[in-house]
Design a protein around this motif. Structure first.
Motif, short mmCIF file in Angstrom:
data_model
loop_
_atom_site.label_atom_id
_atom_site.label_comp_id
_atom_site.label_asym_id
_atom_site.label_seq_id
_atom_site.Cartn_x
_atom_site.Cartn_y
_atom_site.Cartn_z
N ILE A 107 45.80 69.19 71.60
CA ILE A 107 47.09 69.31 72.27
C ILE A 107 47.02 68.72 73.68
N ARG A 108 45.93 68.99 74.36
CA ARG A 108 45.82 68.57 75.75
C ARG A 108 45.57 67.07 75.91
N PHE A 109 44.63 66.53 75.11
CA PHE A 109 44.22 65.14 75.32
C PHE A 109 44.89 64.14 74.38
N ALA A 110 45.29 64.57 73.19
CA ALA A 110 45.93 63.66 72.24
C ALA A 110 47.40 63.94 72.02
N SER A 111 47.90 65.04 72.62
CA SER A 111 49.31 65.42 72.49
C SER A 111 49.69 65.65 71.03
N ARG A 112 48.75 66.13 70.25
CA ARG A 112 49.00 66.42 68.84
C ARG A 112 48.39 67.76 68.49
N ARG A 113 49.09 68.49 67.62
CA ARG A 113 48.59 69.79 67.16
C ARG A 113 47.90 69.63 65.82
N ILE A 114 46.81 70.35 65.65
CA ILE A 114 46.12 70.39 64.36
C ILE A 114 46.84 71.36 63.44
N PHE A 115 47.29 72.48 64.00
CA PHE A 115 48.05 73.46 63.24
C PHE A 115 48.96 74.21 64.18
N LEU A 131 32.53 82.57 61.80
CA LEU A 131 33.12 82.97 63.07
C LEU A 131 32.96 81.86 64.11
N VAL A 132 31.80 81.25 64.17
CA VAL A 132 31.58 80.16 65.11
C VAL A 132 32.47 78.97 64.75
N GLY A 133 32.58 78.67 63.46
CA GLY A 133 33.45 77.58 63.02
C GLY A 133 34.90 77.82 63.38
N LEU A 134 35.37 79.07 63.24
CA LEU A 134 36.74 79.42 63.62
C LEU A 134 36.96 79.22 65.11
N ALA A 135 35.99 79.64 65.93
CA ALA A 135 36.11 79.45 67.38
C ALA A 135 36.20 77.97 67.73
N PHE A 136 35.40 77.14 67.07
CA PHE A 136 35.44 75.70 67.35
C PHE A 136 36.75 75.07 66.89
N ILE A 137 37.30 75.55 65.77
CA ILE A 137 38.58 75.00 65.30
C ILE A 137 39.70 75.34 66.28
N LEU A 138 39.72 76.58 66.78
CA LEU A 138 40.72 76.95 67.78
C LEU A 138 40.57 76.12 69.05
N MET A 139 39.34 75.91 69.47
CA MET A 139 39.09 75.08 70.65
C MET A 139 39.51 73.64 70.40
N ALA A 140 39.22 73.13 69.20
CA ALA A 140 39.61 71.76 68.88
C ALA A 140 41.12 71.60 68.90
N ASN A 141 41.85 72.61 68.44
CA ASN A 141 43.31 72.54 68.47
C ASN A 141 43.82 72.46 69.90
N ARG A 142 43.24 73.26 70.79
CA ARG A 142 43.66 73.22 72.20
C ARG A 142 43.33 71.87 72.83
#
Length: 310
Positions: free
Chosen positions: A302-310, A288-299
């Motif tokens: 998008i914001r700082f690198a202008s690229r989506r992870i998924f 669950l913690v890993g999922l939360a971090f992955i969602l945060m990493a995706n955001r």
């Protein structure tokens, strides 16, 4: 009229099936394996909410609700230390590994001799293909009491260092061996980013009198920043993955204080101590913690690198 409509609708469907069905058939084995080994085992998460007894099975074991999570957070004497170890080791691996990869990529990019550059790159990239069983055996042989490192230390008149039996040294060994294994692969990614920088920028810097250090500072480093941001955000999803295989091979009861992580803690609880439900709760919390971090990493990506992870 109905026949004509069906013919018009059916024709694109037949063309789609003819063109796309081979691709989906090629994809089918991977989907089946993904379902069997990634999704179907998730049914076992029910053990985290039951007092699991093998003879009664998943559905026959008594339901206990959040009992094991309450025990994990409030009554487990080792959980806080294990969580701290996991985060500290993971952060050290990410920070030191990223720094080593960038520095090595920058230095290797300045090498003029093509054959020498390719040889060094291949040698440093090779450990990434070796399993932790092989790497761990090498580390144990090198750092044991009778290993070559301690023999060299002893030859200079110093006492032997118990690298793998000391809480003071164990994290250093874990991080250093992980960086040695993986920094070559990380350098390849940054070298690819450097190769994508416009050569005209370097030429303009040379015309303006810029040397190697100025070109590296004002062109190369800014050019790899998007890649650095993206890889760093991706690493956030692995913040609780401190390296189960590596630590299982290298650690022992003497270094549980600084080396025990969530994965090894769950392994010892479930397999060694036969606490299946408690071990499942530990793994569920980590997921669950890993999922939360992955969602945060995706955001963040998008914001700082202008690229989506998924």
């Amino acid at each position: 009229m109905k026949t004509n409509v069906l013919a018009v609708v059916g024709s694109p469907l037949r063309r789609w099936a003819k063109n796309q069905s081979p691709l989906y058939l090629m994809l089918l084995p991977g989907v089946v394996l993904l379902f069997l080994f990634s999704y179907w085992p998730m049914f076992g998460l029910i053990m985290a909410f039951t007092d699991f007894q093998p003879k009664k099975g998943f559905l026959g074991s008594p339901f206990v609700g959040l009992k094991w999570f309450e025990y994990l957070f409030y009554n487990s004497p080792d959980f806080s230390q294990v969580l701290l170890n996991t985060v500290v080791i993971a952060l050290l691996k990410i920070a030191v590994g990223t720094f080593a990869s960038i520095v090595f990529a920058l230095l290797l990019n300045e090498v003029v001799g093509r054959w020498f550059k390719k040889t060094v790159q291949t040698i440093t990239y090779l450990p990434n293909f070796l399993s932790w069983v092989v790497i761990g055996g090498m580390v144990v042989d090198l750092l044991s009491q009778q290993g070559i490192v301690n023999r060299i230390i002893h030859a200079f008149g110093f006492d032997d260092i118990p690298f793998l039996q000391s809480n003071h040294w164990f994290r250093t060994v874990i991080v250093a061996s992980d960086v040695w294994k993986n920094f070559g692969f990380g350098a390849v990614l940054y070298l690819a980013a450097i190769a994508g920088i416009n050569p005209e920028l370097y030429e303009a810097c040379v015309v303006d009198g810029g040397g190697k250090w100025r070109r590296m500072r004002h062109i190369t480093l800014p050019g790899i920043v998007p890649t650095l941001i993206m890889l760093s955000t991706l690493n956030l999803g692995n913040i609780l993955n401190a390296g189960q295989d590596q630590i299982l091979i290298l650690y022992n009861p003497l270094v549980y204080e600084t080396g025990d992580i969530l994965d090894t803690f769950a392994y010892r609880s479930g397999i060694v101590n036969v606490q299946y439900s408690f071990a499942t709760a530990v793994g569920f919390f980590k997921s669950l913690v890993g999922l939360a971090f992955i969602l945060m990493a995706n955001r963040l990506s998008i914001r700082f690198a202008s690229r989506r992870i998924f």
